[in-house]
Scaffold this motif. Structure first.
Motif, PDB file in Angstrom:
ATOM      1  N   THR A 267       0.837  -1.201   0.000  1.00 28.34           N
ATOM      2  CA  THR A 267       0.000   0.000   0.000  1.00 28.34           C
ATOM      3  C   THR A 267       0.874   1.254   0.000  1.00 28.34           C
ATOM      4  OG1 THR A 267      -1.759  -1.171   1.180  1.00 28.34           O
ATOM      5  CG2 THR A 267      -1.838   1.227   1.218  1.00 28.34           C
ATOM      6  N   LYS A 268       1.993   1.193   0.692  1.00 32.08           N
ATOM      7  CA  LYS A 268       2.925   2.321   0.693  1.00 32.08           C
ATOM      8  C   LYS A 268       3.532   2.517  -0.692  1.00 32.08           C
ATOM      9  CE  LYS A 268       6.766   4.307   3.309  1.00 32.08           C
ATOM     10  NZ  LYS A 268       7.719   4.110   4.438  1.00 32.08           N
ATOM     11  N   ALA A 269       3.851   1.401  -1.367  1.00 31.55           N
ATOM     12  CA  ALA A 269       4.371   1.502  -2.730  1.00 31.55           C
ATOM     13  C   ALA A 269       3.335   2.119  -3.654  1.00 31.55           C
ATOM     14  CB  ALA A 269       4.779   0.118  -3.240  1.00 31.55           C
ATOM     15  N   LEU A 270       2.063   1.852  -3.369  1.00 32.43           N
ATOM     16  CA  LEU A 270       0.973   2.368  -4.192  1.00 32.43           C
ATOM     17  C   LEU A 270       0.843   3.892  -4.106  1.00 32.43           C
ATOM     18  CD1 LEU A 270      -1.265   1.148  -6.014  1.00 32.43           C
ATOM     19  CD2 LEU A 270      -2.747   1.130  -4.001  1.00 32.43           C
ATOM     20  N   GLU A 271       1.359   4.480  -3.020  1.00 34.41           N
ATOM     21  CA  GLU A 271       1.251   5.934  -2.858  1.00 34.41           C
ATOM     22  C   GLU A 271       1.942   6.682  -3.999  1.00 34.41           C
ATOM     23  OE1 GLU A 271       2.873   6.821   0.949  1.00 34.41           O
ATOM     24  OE2 GLU A 271       1.285   5.781   2.071  1.00 34.41           O
ATOM     25  N   GLY A 272       3.038   6.118  -4.495  1.00 36.82           N
ATOM     26  CA  GLY A 272       3.776   6.773  -5.575  1.00 36.82           C
ATOM     27  C   GLY A 272       3.119   6.595  -6.930  1.00 36.82           C
ATOM     28  N   THR A 273       2.413   5.471  -7.120  1.00 33.07           N
ATOM     29  CA  THR A 273       1.743   5.192  -8.398  1.00 33.07           C
ATOM     30  C   THR A 273       0.353   4.635  -8.093  1.00 33.07           C
ATOM     31  OG1 THR A 273       2.838   3.019  -8.409  1.00 33.07           O
ATOM     32  CG2 THR A 273       3.839   4.767  -9.731  1.00 33.07           C
ATOM     33  N   PRO A 274      -0.592   5.511  -7.724  1.00 35.36           N
ATOM     34  CA  PRO A 274      -1.893   5.052  -7.225  1.00 35.36           C
ATOM     35  C   PRO A 274      -2.733   4.276  -8.224  1.00 35.36           C
ATOM     36  CG  PRO A 274      -1.881   7.433  -7.574  1.00 35.36           C
ATOM     37  CD  PRO A 274      -0.471   6.976  -7.704  1.00 35.36           C
ATOM     38  N   ASN A 275      -2.402   4.343  -9.510  1.00 39.68           N
ATOM     39  CA  ASN A 275      -3.187   3.624 -10.513  1.00 39.68           C
ATOM     40  C   ASN A 275      -2.473   2.391 -11.051  1.00 39.68           C
ATOM     41  OD1 ASN A 275      -5.326   5.563 -10.465  1.00 39.68           O
ATOM     42  ND2 ASN A 275      -4.060   6.922 -11.717  1.00 39.68           N
ATOM     43  N   ASP A 276      -1.419   1.972 -10.363  1.00 49.21           N
ATOM     44  CA  ASP A 276      -0.636   0.854 -10.877  1.00 49.21           C
ATOM     45  C   ASP A 276      -1.381  -0.468 -10.729  1.00 49.21           C
ATOM     46  OD1 ASP A 276       1.507  -1.385 -10.670  1.00 49.21           O
ATOM     47  OD2 ASP A 276       2.523   0.315 -11.598  1.00 49.21           O
ATOM     48  N   ALA A 277      -1.639  -1.132 -11.838  1.00 54.48           N
ATOM     49  CA  ALA A 277      -2.435  -2.362 -11.840  1.00 54.48           C
ATOM     50  C   ALA A 277      -1.747  -3.485 -11.070  1.00 54.48           C
ATOM     51  CB  ALA A 277      -2.701  -2.806 -13.279  1.00 54.48           C
ATOM     52  N   TYR A 278      -0.420  -3.560 -11.156  1.00 53.30           N
ATOM     53  CA  TYR A 278       0.294  -4.668 -10.529  1.00 53.30           C
ATOM     54  C   TYR A 278       0.259  -4.573  -9.015  1.00 53.30           C
ATOM     55  CZ  TYR A 278       1.872  -4.766 -15.297  1.00 53.30           C
ATOM     56  OH  TYR A 278       1.884  -4.785 -16.664  1.00 53.30           O
ATOM     57  N   LEU A 279       0.389  -3.378  -8.509  1.00 56.25           N
ATOM     58  CA  LEU A 279       0.323  -3.207  -7.063  1.00 56.25           C
ATOM     59  C   LEU A 279      -1.088  -3.499  -6.555  1.00 56.25           C
ATOM     60  CD1 LEU A 279       2.575  -0.055  -6.652  1.00 56.25           C
ATOM     61  CD2 LEU A 279       3.097  -2.381  -5.937  1.00 56.25           C
ATOM     62  N   HIS A 280      -2.092  -3.006  -7.256  1.00 55.25           N
ATOM     63  CA  HIS A 280      -3.469  -3.333  -6.859  1.00 55.25           C
ATOM     64  C   HIS A 280      -3.685  -4.849  -6.906  1.00 55.25           C
ATOM     65  CE1 HIS A 280      -5.307   0.557  -6.224  1.00 55.25           C
ATOM     66  NE2 HIS A 280      -4.770   1.023  -7.343  1.00 55.25           N
ATOM     67  N   TRP A 281      -3.149  -5.473  -7.929  1.00 55.40           N
ATOM     68  CA  TRP A 281      -3.265  -6.936  -8.078  1.00 55.40           C
ATOM     69  C   TRP A 281      -2.640  -7.662  -6.891  1.00 55.40           C
ATOM     70  CZ3 TRP A 281      -4.898 -11.310 -10.116  1.00 55.40           C
ATOM     71  CH2 TRP A 281      -4.059 -12.428 -10.189  1.00 55.40           C
ATOM     72  N   ILE A 313     -12.731  -9.428   2.332  1.00 55.88           N
ATOM     73  CA  ILE A 313     -13.345  -9.611   1.014  1.00 55.88           C
ATOM     74  C   ILE A 313     -13.483  -8.262   0.313  1.00 55.88           C
ATOM     75  CG2 ILE A 313     -15.479 -10.235  -0.191  1.00 55.88           C
ATOM     76  CD1 ILE A 313     -15.857 -12.475   1.860  1.00 55.88           C
ATOM     77  N   GLY A 314     -13.934  -7.256   1.046  1.00 58.77           N
ATOM     78  CA  GLY A 314     -14.100  -5.930   0.463  1.00 58.77           C
ATOM     79  C   GLY A 314     -12.795  -5.354  -0.051  1.00 58.77           C
ATOM     80  N   GLN A 315     -11.717  -5.502   0.730  1.00 57.04           N
ATOM     81  CA  GLN A 315     -10.416  -4.999   0.305  1.00 57.04           C
ATOM     82  C   GLN A 315      -9.913  -5.753  -0.929  1.00 57.04           C
ATOM     83  OE1 GLN A 315      -8.612  -2.505   1.214  1.00 57.04           O
ATOM     84  NE2 GLN A 315      -9.399  -1.845   3.191  1.00 57.04           N
ATOM     85  N   ALA A 316     -10.073  -7.082  -0.921  1.00 55.06           N
ATOM     86  CA  ALA A 316      -9.634  -7.885  -2.064  1.00 55.06           C
ATOM     87  C   ALA A 316     -10.383  -7.476  -3.330  1.00 55.06           C
ATOM     88  CB  ALA A 316      -9.851  -9.367  -1.774  1.00 55.06           C
ATOM     89  N   VAL A 317     -11.705  -7.321  -3.220  1.00 53.02           N
ATOM     90  CA  VAL A 317     -12.516  -6.944  -4.373  1.00 53.02           C
ATOM     91  C   VAL A 317     -12.119  -5.555  -4.876  1.00 53.02           C
ATOM     92  CG1 VAL A 317     -14.851  -6.276  -5.079  1.00 53.02           C
ATOM     93  CG2 VAL A 317     -14.490  -8.425  -3.854  1.00 53.02           C
ATOM     94  N   HIS A 318     -11.930  -4.613  -3.955  1.00 51.75           N
ATOM     95  CA  HIS A 318     -11.581  -3.248  -4.347  1.00 51.75           C
ATOM     96  C   HIS A 318     -10.299  -3.224  -5.172  1.00 51.75           C
ATOM     97  CE1 HIS A 318     -10.565   1.015  -4.164  1.00 51.75           C
ATOM     98  NE2 HIS A 318      -9.409   0.677  -3.624  1.00 51.75           N
ATOM     99  N   HIS A 319      -9.253  -3.861  -4.679  1.00 52.44           N
ATOM    100  CA  HIS A 319      -7.961  -3.787  -5.364  1.00 52.44           C
ATOM    101  C   HIS A 319      -7.950  -4.612  -6.644  1.00 52.44           C
ATOM    102  CE1 HIS A 319      -5.813  -1.318  -2.479  1.00 52.44           C
ATOM    103  NE2 HIS A 319      -6.357  -2.024  -1.506  1.00 52.44           N
TER     104      HIS A 319
END
Length: 468
Positions: A267-281, A313-319
């Motif tokens: 999640t911290k890595a996501l701060e720099g690239t909030p739309n990164d598909a791999y981090l969300h994955w 479940i909600g967090q998994a679905v969101h990301h």
């Protein structure tokens, strides 16, 4: 430009050492798959080879027919080299200039292409070579480009770094490249122990935080977790915002079972690239693993467990939805979402994502897994035994020996036995037993409590939620 001059230019272009002559897109690999590999944020996004990344992006933009966008990436690469390697700018720029020449050639701007070919020639002439030369820097550049592409390029990357180190054995950049390549090749049929190359890279550059994380991951496998934990803490302190370091550290904590810590780092890595598909994955799959663990502990009556399950479940679905919406080529993302929605009782959403997964071009193994998951959904959630039977049979007809295959055999056998216990003349049950006998003879029970990985390079699980 005359035909003879054009032919001469084309001959020069083929001699250049650059992304257009390295055959980076592997046979059978789509451009989308190649781009997904190159743009993965866990692959060195915060290190000294940022010019390599710009060159790769230029190559991708060209392959997509976006020549002007390719030129913009090359300008950024050239400016970076001029700023960070002023004393070696000529040699360091050879690959970028080669790429310029190829892009201009394909844009039909042949005079500009010739101009960059001449720039390469002027540098190489100093080393008595027309358009390409043996240089540690060029070996280094090709090595990092191949490492960024992953797959079968890792072996060639290792050779590039070994050649560079023969010329400059104490160069920390070259040592770092060899260490990463050795780490990548450690899972091959003939493992190459990366511990010594990684220690060498750290010794030559104590600020190489990514090498520290890779060494920690290797030591963890060797059951030396004490030093590994210390190295990860040191790396996170030294590069607290570097996405490759954060992703590597997250993998280490995930292996330890510390899923919350792993999710925190990603999640911290996501701060720099909030739309990164791999981090969300990756974050979505970590929460998915938490859901699996909670379901496996279903017999424990813990206070607030249901709330924690719904939150996971909600967090998994969101990301996972964020990853899916980005259009990246990620395995099983729709079937993961389908199973999560099914677990939450959202059956329409589950059906939507199952059908979306079925519409994709899948490998035989992935399609077999999908038939198992969808069959489970029909059997356990929708109580539609006939559809479940159909999908278990379709999955078994795929010529792929796997745990999923064994699970479907067992499910069909159990369904048949239950139906026969109610009606010894049940036609469907007798058909199922005949089908199973025809396929493989006696069917032995499979272990339905185990999870299997899709591939060794990922720390993401693949199994249906509704297993018995």
């Amino acid at each position: 430009m005359s035909d003879s001059t054009r032919t001469a230019l084309e001959s020069c272009l083929r001699q250049l050492k650059c992304h257009f002559t390295w055959n980076l897109v592997e046979g059978g690999q789509s451009l989308a798959e190649f781009e997904d590999e190159v743009c993965n944020p866990a692959r060195f996004q915060n290190h000294e080879f940022r010019a390599t990344v710009f060159n790769l992006r230029a190559y991708i933009e060209h392959r997509r027919g976006r020549g002007e966008a390719a030129l913009e990436h090359l300008r950024r690469a050239e400016a970076l080299i001029q700023r960070e390697h002023a004393e070696q700018a000529g040699t360091r720029s050879l690959v970028t200039w080669g790429n310029y020449a190829w892009v201009y050639y394909h844009l039909g701007r042949l005079a500009d292409a010739q101009r960059y070919v001449d720039k390469v020639r002027r540098v190489c002439k100093k080393f008595r070579s027309p358009y390409r030369m043996e240089s540690a820097e060029l070996d280094f550049e090709e090595g990092w480009a191949r490492l960024q592409c992953g797959g079968r390029h890792n072996e060639k990357a290792k050779v590039c770094f070994e050649k560079a180190l023969e010329k400059e054995p104490k160069n920390p950049e070259f040592a770092s490249g060899l260490a990463v390549a050795s780490y990548r090749l450690d899972t091959r049929p003939q493992p190459q122990n990366p511990v010594d190359p990684l220690r060498r890279a750290i010794r030559l550059n104590p600020d190489n935080q990514y090498a520290k994380v890779l060494l920690a991951l290797k030591l963890q496998k060797l059951k030396d977790e004490g030093e590994g934990d210390r190295l990860v803490e040191e790396a996170l302190k030294g590069a607290p915002c570097a996405s490759d370091v954060l992703c590597g550290a997250a993998e280490l904590y995930q292996r330890k079972g510390a899923l919350d810590k792993a999710a925190e780092l990603l999640t911290k890595a996501l701060e720099g690239t909030p739309n990164d598909a791999y981090l969300h994955w990756n974050i979505g799959c970590l929460y998915r693993t938490k859901v699996l663990e909670m379901l496996q502990d279903a017999g424990k009556n813990e206070t607030g467990k249901r709330e924690r399950l719904q939150e996971a479940i909600g967090q998994a679905v969101h990301h996972l939805k964020r990853a899916e919406e980005a259009g990246a080529n990620l395995p099983c993302v729709c079937s993961y979402l389908a199973c999560l929605h099914a677990q939450a009782g959202q059956y329409d959403d589950a059906e939507h994502f199952f059908q979306k997964e079925f519409s994709k071009e899948l490998s035989p193994g992935a399609r077999q897994v999908l038939h198992l998951r969808y069959g489970n959904f029909q059997l356990y959630q929708l109580k539609n035994e006939d559809k479940a039977i159909h999908h278990f049979i379709q999955g078994m007809k795929i010529d792929q020996e796997s745990k999923e295959n064994e699970k479907m055999k067992n499910k069909l056998r159990k369904i048949a036995c239950i139906r026969l216990s109610k009606n010894k003349g049940d036609a469907m049950a007798l058909h199922l037993l005949a089908f199973l006998q025809e396929l493989s003879g006696d069917v032995c029970p499979a272990d339905d409590n185990s999870e299997s990985r899709l591939d060794s390079g990922s720390f993401l699980y693949s199994a249906s939620f509704a297993e018995e």
